[in-house]
Design a protein around this motif. Sequence first.
Motif, PDB file in Angstrom:
ATOM      1  N   ASP A  48       8.131  13.224 -11.292  1.00 60.40           N
ATOM      2  CA  ASP A  48       7.365  12.831 -12.615  1.00 60.40           C
ATOM      3  C   ASP A  48       7.743  11.705 -13.131  1.00 60.40           C
ATOM      4  N   ASP A  49       9.237  11.558 -12.847  1.00 61.94           N
ATOM      5  CA  ASP A  49       9.244   9.964 -13.637  1.00 61.94           C
ATOM      6  C   ASP A  49       9.282   9.321 -13.129  1.00 61.94           C
ATOM      7  N   GLY A  50       8.252   8.846 -11.976  1.00 61.17           N
ATOM      8  CA  GLY A  50       8.597   8.149 -11.016  1.00 61.17           C
ATOM      9  C   GLY A  50       7.246   6.598 -11.685  1.00 61.17           C
ATOM     10  N   ALA A  51       7.483   5.568 -10.872  1.00 63.23           N
ATOM     11  CA  ALA A  51       6.500   4.586 -11.250  1.00 63.23           C
ATOM     12  C   ALA A  51       5.787   4.258 -10.396  1.00 63.23           C
ATOM     13  N   PHE A  52       4.867   3.558 -10.187  1.00 64.36           N
ATOM     14  CA  PHE A  52       3.664   2.736  -9.368  1.00 64.36           C
ATOM     15  C   PHE A  52       3.931   1.587  -8.895  1.00 64.36           C
ATOM     16  N   VAL A  53       4.162   0.741  -8.518  1.00 63.73           N
ATOM     17  CA  VAL A  53       3.847  -1.074  -8.124  1.00 63.73           C
ATOM     18  C   VAL A  53       2.969  -1.475  -7.279  1.00 63.73           C
ATOM     19  N   SER A  54       1.978  -2.258  -7.461  1.00 60.07           N
ATOM     20  CA  SER A  54       1.422  -2.485  -6.944  1.00 60.07           C
ATOM     21  C   SER A  54       1.761  -3.916  -5.860  1.00 60.07           C
ATOM     22  N   ASP A  55       1.957  -4.036  -4.989  1.00 62.94           N
ATOM     23  CA  ASP A  55       2.032  -5.243  -4.558  1.00 62.94           C
ATOM     24  C   ASP A  55       1.541  -6.088  -3.558  1.00 62.94           C
ATOM     25  N   GLY A  56       0.896  -4.982  -3.280  1.00 59.55           N
ATOM     26  CA  GLY A  56      -0.349  -5.531  -1.127  1.00 59.55           C
ATOM     27  C   GLY A  56      -1.749  -6.153  -1.692  1.00 59.55           C
ATOM     28  N   PHE A  57      -0.683  -7.696  -2.110  1.00 61.59           N
ATOM     29  CA  PHE A  57      -2.492  -8.806  -2.763  1.00 61.59           C
ATOM     30  C   PHE A  57      -3.243  -8.795  -1.337  1.00 61.59           C
ATOM     31  N   GLY A  58      -3.233  -8.415  -0.281  1.00 63.88           N
ATOM     32  CA  GLY A  58      -4.394  -8.124   0.611  1.00 63.88           C
ATOM     33  C   GLY A  58      -5.372  -6.776   0.458  1.00 63.88           C
ATOM     34  N   VAL A  59      -4.693  -6.238   0.171  1.00 67.88           N
ATOM     35  CA  VAL A  59      -5.788  -4.780  -0.134  1.00 67.88           C
ATOM     36  C   VAL A  59      -6.234  -4.293  -1.492  1.00 67.88           C
ATOM     37  N   VAL A  60      -5.869  -5.727  -3.289  1.00 69.11           N
ATOM     38  CA  VAL A  60      -5.888  -5.612  -3.806  1.00 69.11           C
ATOM     39  C   VAL A  60      -8.071  -4.855  -4.912  1.00 69.11           C
ATOM     40  N   HIS A  61      -8.688  -5.982  -3.510  1.00 70.11           N
ATOM     41  CA  HIS A  61      -9.745  -5.545  -3.930  1.00 70.11           C
ATOM     42  C   HIS A  61     -10.891  -4.627  -3.583  1.00 70.11           C
ATOM     43  N   ARG A  62      -9.618  -3.725  -3.127  1.00 68.32           N
ATOM     44  CA  ARG A  62     -10.350  -2.438  -2.412  1.00 68.32           C
ATOM     45  C   ARG A  62      -9.744  -1.328  -3.317  1.00 68.32           C
ATOM     46  N   LYS A  63     -11.111  -0.526  -3.529  1.00 64.90           N
ATOM     47  CA  LYS A  63     -10.895   1.191  -4.667  1.00 64.90           C
ATOM     48  C   LYS A  63     -10.538   2.284  -3.235  1.00 64.90           C
ATOM     49  N   GLN A  64      -9.037   1.861  -3.345  1.00 66.38           N
ATOM     50  CA  GLN A  64      -8.410   3.415  -2.416  1.00 66.38           C
ATOM     51  C   GLN A  64      -7.435   3.899  -3.454  1.00 66.38           C
ATOM     52  N   ALA A  65      -7.267   4.728  -2.690  1.00 63.00           N
ATOM     53  CA  ALA A  65      -6.417   5.353  -3.208  1.00 63.00           C
ATOM     54  C   ALA A  65      -4.704   5.327  -3.137  1.00 63.00           C
ATOM     55  N   SER A  66      -4.416   4.637  -2.420  1.00 66.72           N
ATOM     56  CA  SER A  66      -2.886   3.830  -2.613  1.00 66.72           C
ATOM     57  C   SER A  66      -3.337   2.825  -3.300  1.00 66.72           C
ATOM     58  N   VAL A  67      -4.259   2.446  -3.416  1.00 69.44           N
ATOM     59  CA  VAL A  67      -4.744   1.073  -4.074  1.00 69.44           C
ATOM     60  C   VAL A  67      -4.755   1.420  -5.532  1.00 69.44           C
TER      61      VAL A  67
END
Length: 409
Positions: free
Chosen positions: A148-167
């Motif tokens: 519940d107190d987690g956070a998300f860090v987006s660091d996969g630049f190669g996939v940021v153009h994808r509308k995907q679950a983990s992105v």
Amino acid sequence: MAVKTLEDLLADGVEGRGVLVRSDLNVPLDDDGNISDPGRIIASVPTLQKLADAGAKVIVTAHLGRPKDGPDPKFSLAPVAAALGEKLGRHVQLAGDVVGTDALARAEGLTDGDVLLLENIRFEPRETSKDDDERLALAKSLVELVGDDGAFVSDGFGVVHRKQASVYDVATLLPHYAGTLVATEVEVLEQLTSSTERPYAVVLGGSKVSDKLAVIENLATKADSIVIGGGMCFTFLAAQGVSVGNSLLQEEMIDTCKKLLEDYGDVIHLPVDIVVAKEFAADSPPSTVSATEIPDGTMGLDIGPESVKRFTALLSNAKTVFWNGPMGVFEFPEFAAGTKGVAEAIIGATAKGAFSVVGGGDSAAAVRQLGLPEDGFSHISTGGGASLEYLEGKTLPGIQIISSASPSS
Ligand code: ADP
Ligand code: MG
């Protein structure tokens, strides 16, 4: 609203917190399953290092290749976990599944500073599903792993153009931050699209012509010169009515190329000589011919020395350079001179103060494989498709979502 960065997260405090990081660890593997170019792993280290050092329970999710029907040992992240552990200087556990019982058990067992890599996220068909609910369901399972107190860090630049679950979808559920890699990449791309110092030269090559035409369209009005080599130059040569033999050719794109040449003929520069061979093979004897006289039964595998000379002249006084796509089949030493020559010209311009960016997985691999100094360029991007889409002026879903307000903050 501005994107929150890793520094913001560290300031918020991460000790003992679960942090889910989407990294891009999609490295090329050779026939024996060994990593042939660890570039993306190395680029992912700084963010993970900082989080682990700060005492986060780090859970990394990433993909490898394009597995078709669920789990497939050929696409396991096992070699990546080992290599990542080596670069991080700490043990990286690999979960036996993506969000299954093993991942859950391991996530629960993490202590501060531990790093857990989930199995290939694309073993889950929901990752790339077009159905929003399916993706969201997978994202919820990922969120469960960090609590519940987690956070998300987006660091996969190669996939940021994808509308995907983990992105994309996970960012709708957790407080989100840009990792150092994503933050740097976006900063660099901003510099290529606004407040660009001129002359601005764009160098395009590689094999996927259709991928790159939209970029030409968008940059033709911003750049002073667009230099074209690689497999894609033959569709342009064909558009000029030249016979290209057995060279790579995308016939359905000839009309688009014709139009681009009509509109931007003074900006676009094509090779004047070509290194041809009879076969697509490293040992097929090369010969150099004029670009307008490619013999039947041969294919162009590199640009020739006169083209390198002309391209070098264009690049030598550039103040901004963007390069995407090798000039030839650099994997074969006999056909690597064009790529090497143009890369050296860009390095020369950089030494004179130009801001230079290399985009594209194969272009970055070429730099390393040809023994060129990586620090000869201002920046080597980890994301080919993502940087191209950004330069096309498209909105990248993975960037858009972390630029919007976090759900619980
Ligand atoms: P990047 O990954 O840098 O965006 P691409 O994936 O578009 O580049 O293209 C890279 C590939 O293009 C390389 O494997 C290279 O061998 C191939 N290539 C370059 N020139 C030619 C050519 N003349 N004919 C066929 N393939 C080519
Ligand atoms: Mg490529």
